[in-house]
Scaffold this motif. Structure first.
Motif, PDB file in Angstrom:
ATOM      1  N   ASN A   1      -6.173   9.821   2.787  1.00  0.00           N
ATOM      2  CA  ASN A   1      -5.306   8.653   2.603  1.00  0.00           C
ATOM      3  C   ASN A   1      -6.098   7.358   2.392  1.00  0.00           C
ATOM      4  O   ASN A   1      -5.564   6.267   2.527  1.00  0.00           O
TER       5      ASN A   1
ATOM      6  N   LYS B   1      -7.904   1.332  -0.046  1.00  0.00           N
ATOM      7  CA  LYS B   1      -9.322   1.074  -0.265  1.00  0.00           C
ATOM      8  C   LYS B   1      -9.925   0.411   0.971  1.00  0.00           C
ATOM      9  O   LYS B   1      -9.444  -0.630   1.409  1.00  0.00           O
TER      10      LYS B   1
ATOM     11  N   SER C   1      -1.392   0.997   6.242  1.00  0.00           N
ATOM     12  CA  SER C   1      -0.284   1.320   5.343  1.00  0.00           C
ATOM     13  C   SER C   1       1.019   0.678   5.809  1.00  0.00           C
ATOM     14  O   SER C   1       1.945   0.484   5.023  1.00  0.00           O
TER      15      SER C   1
ATOM     16  N   GLU D   1       1.733  -7.797  -8.081  1.00  0.00           N
ATOM     17  CA  GLU D   1       0.495  -7.701  -7.314  1.00  0.00           C
ATOM     18  C   GLU D   1      -0.448  -8.841  -7.677  1.00  0.00           C
ATOM     19  O   GLU D   1      -0.605  -9.190  -8.847  1.00  0.00           O
TER      20      GLU D   1
ATOM     21  N   GLU E   1     -13.279   9.713  -1.776  1.00  0.00           N
ATOM     22  CA  GLU E   1     -11.843   9.755  -1.567  1.00  0.00           C
ATOM     23  C   GLU E   1     -11.508  10.662  -0.394  1.00  0.00           C
ATOM     24  O   GLU E   1     -11.912  11.815  -0.348  1.00  0.00           O
TER      25      GLU E   1
ATOM     26  N   GLY F   1       2.448   4.542  -0.702  1.00  0.00           N
ATOM     27  CA  GLY F   1       2.289   5.487  -1.791  1.00  0.00           C
ATOM     28  C   GLY F   1       0.915   5.480  -2.421  1.00  0.00           C
ATOM     29  O   GLY F   1       0.661   6.248  -3.334  1.00  0.00           O
ATOM     30  N   LYS F   2       0.029   4.650  -1.938  1.00  0.00           N
ATOM     31  CA  LYS F   2      -1.314   4.586  -2.507  1.00  0.00           C
ATOM     32  C   LYS F   2      -2.349   4.886  -1.430  1.00  0.00           C
ATOM     33  O   LYS F   2      -2.128   4.632  -0.245  1.00  0.00           O
ATOM     34  N   LYS F   3      -3.495   5.387  -1.869  1.00  0.00           N
ATOM     35  CA  LYS F   3      -4.604   5.519  -0.937  1.00  0.00           C
ATOM     36  C   LYS F   3      -5.211   4.129  -0.736  1.00  0.00           C
ATOM     37  O   LYS F   3      -5.346   3.354  -1.685  1.00  0.00           O
TER      38      LYS F   3
ATOM     39  N   ARG G   1       3.823  -5.965 -11.750  1.00  0.00           N
ATOM     40  CA  ARG G   1       4.313  -5.311 -10.528  1.00  0.00           C
ATOM     41  C   ARG G   1       4.361  -6.273  -9.337  1.00  0.00           C
ATOM     42  O   ARG G   1       4.680  -5.872  -8.222  1.00  0.00           O
TER      43      ARG G   1
ATOM     44  N   PHE H   1       0.789  -1.231   0.000  1.00  0.00           N
ATOM     45  CA  PHE H   1       0.000   0.000   0.000  1.00  0.00           C
ATOM     46  C   PHE H   1       0.824   1.286   0.000  1.00  0.00           C
ATOM     47  O   PHE H   1       0.268   2.366  -0.108  1.00  0.00           O
TER      48      PHE H   1
END
Length: 318
Positions: free
Chosen positions: A137, A13, A232, A280, A134, A9-11, A278, A7
């Motif tokens: 974070n 979910k 995170s 994932e 959104e 660097g990403k928001k 990547r 996670f």
């Protein structure tokens, strides 16, 4: 791969089910959302999927003649050829096409249709309404079973196919109510009335949740941000920090006795995943043949070692 690696660097979910899983058992969260082990389907979830599909179809105004007729009884639902064929088609696909499961599906459909299905007086009626919100974070998105817009209010209805209704505490602090209310407020500036319709209780299916206040939604946003911050950095140490077996949720572990329900993350097993460039995980299955890798994805065979509490070797339980 740790939650931090996944996670960073990403928001993040979030969903009501994800937060509830984390609260119930940190290892179940890890196996389901980090390792992404396949879900073991159950009859109840499959029945619910079919009932939701039927409601989504019948809410269309051109099908109103069917919905008005079918609310009379489960027998009428079963005798309506187009609806019966649709139910049986999906029941066969989900392996719930035996007499007992079909009978329950027909009864739940009749209950849902008989309880103000078209929300009399509403100006607008939507089924399976998508929402996407959104935060700083986090991201929350999903579907609302039914949204009815009236002149002075908005009402959200969520269908439930479970055997029991909510207790008082479950209803007053319900994550779904908070999610739906926040989504509706962000999108329309209106805080909705939220009701749950328990389809296995034909005489009194509705449970109304308390209407929330603006400050409660503000507090909930802060709570979501805190959960996102924790996730995170979620790693294997966090995954073993809150086993269900040590708390009020011990029942979630189930039993390893034959023909008894058992937590899907308790025993070791082999499974397959599709992995993108990547690294994932994009999908998983117990059967390799059921995976459909997209361009650039590879299929990987995995060995899940089971829940550390139940499968650790030569180690004394804390």
């Amino acid at each position: 791969m740790s939650g931090k690696d996944l996670f960073m660097g990403k928001k993040i979910k979030l969903s009501a089910s994800k937060i509830k899983t984390l609260d119930n058992c940190s290892w179940l969260y890890h196996s389901k959302y980090i390792l992404k082990v396949p879900d073991i389907s159950n009859d109840g979830a499959s029945r619910g999927t079919i009932v939701h599909l039927i409601f989504e179809v019948l809410i269309n105004p051109r099908h109103k003649k069917y919905s008005l007729k079918l609310q009379e009884s489960a027998e009428v639902v079963a005798s309506c050829e187009p609806v019966r064929r649709l139910i049986e088609k999906h029941a066969k696909r989900l392996n719930v096409n035996d007499d007992e499961n079909l009978s329950l599906i027909y009864k739940m459909v009749a209950t849902g249709l008989s309880f103000d299905f078209h929300c009399k007086g509403s100006k607008k009626l939507e089924a399976e309404k998508n929402f996407f919100i959104e935060g700083k974070n986090f991201i929350i998105n999903g579907f609302i079973d039914k949204t009815a817009t009236f002149k002075t209010k908005t009402k959200i209805i969520d269908y439930k196919s479970s055997k029991s209704k909510f207790g008082r505490a479950e209803l007053e602090g319900n994550l779904q109510v908070l999610m739906y209310s926040l989504a509706c407020y962000k999108l329309t500036s209106v805080i909705p009335e939220v009701s749950f319709l328990f389809l296995r209780f034909p005489k009194n299916p509705e449970q109304k949740a308390p209407v929330l206040q603006e400050d409660e939604l503000t507090g909930f946003e802060e709570y979501l941000s805190g959960i996102a911050e924790f996730l995170s950095g979620f790693d294997t140490e966090d995954a073993e920090a809150n086993f269900a077996v040590y708390g009020r949720n011990r029942w979630l572990c189930g039993s390893d006795k034959e023909n008894k329900w058992i937590c899907p993350a308790r025993k070791p097993f082999e499974y397959y995943t599709t992995v993108n460039k990547r690294g994932e995980i994009t999908s998983s299955s117990f059967e390799k043949i059921k995976l459909n890798p997209k361009k650039g994805e590879k299929i990987k065979e995995n060995s899940y070692e089971g829940c550390p509490h139940w499968n650790r070797v030569a180690e004394v339980d804390p």
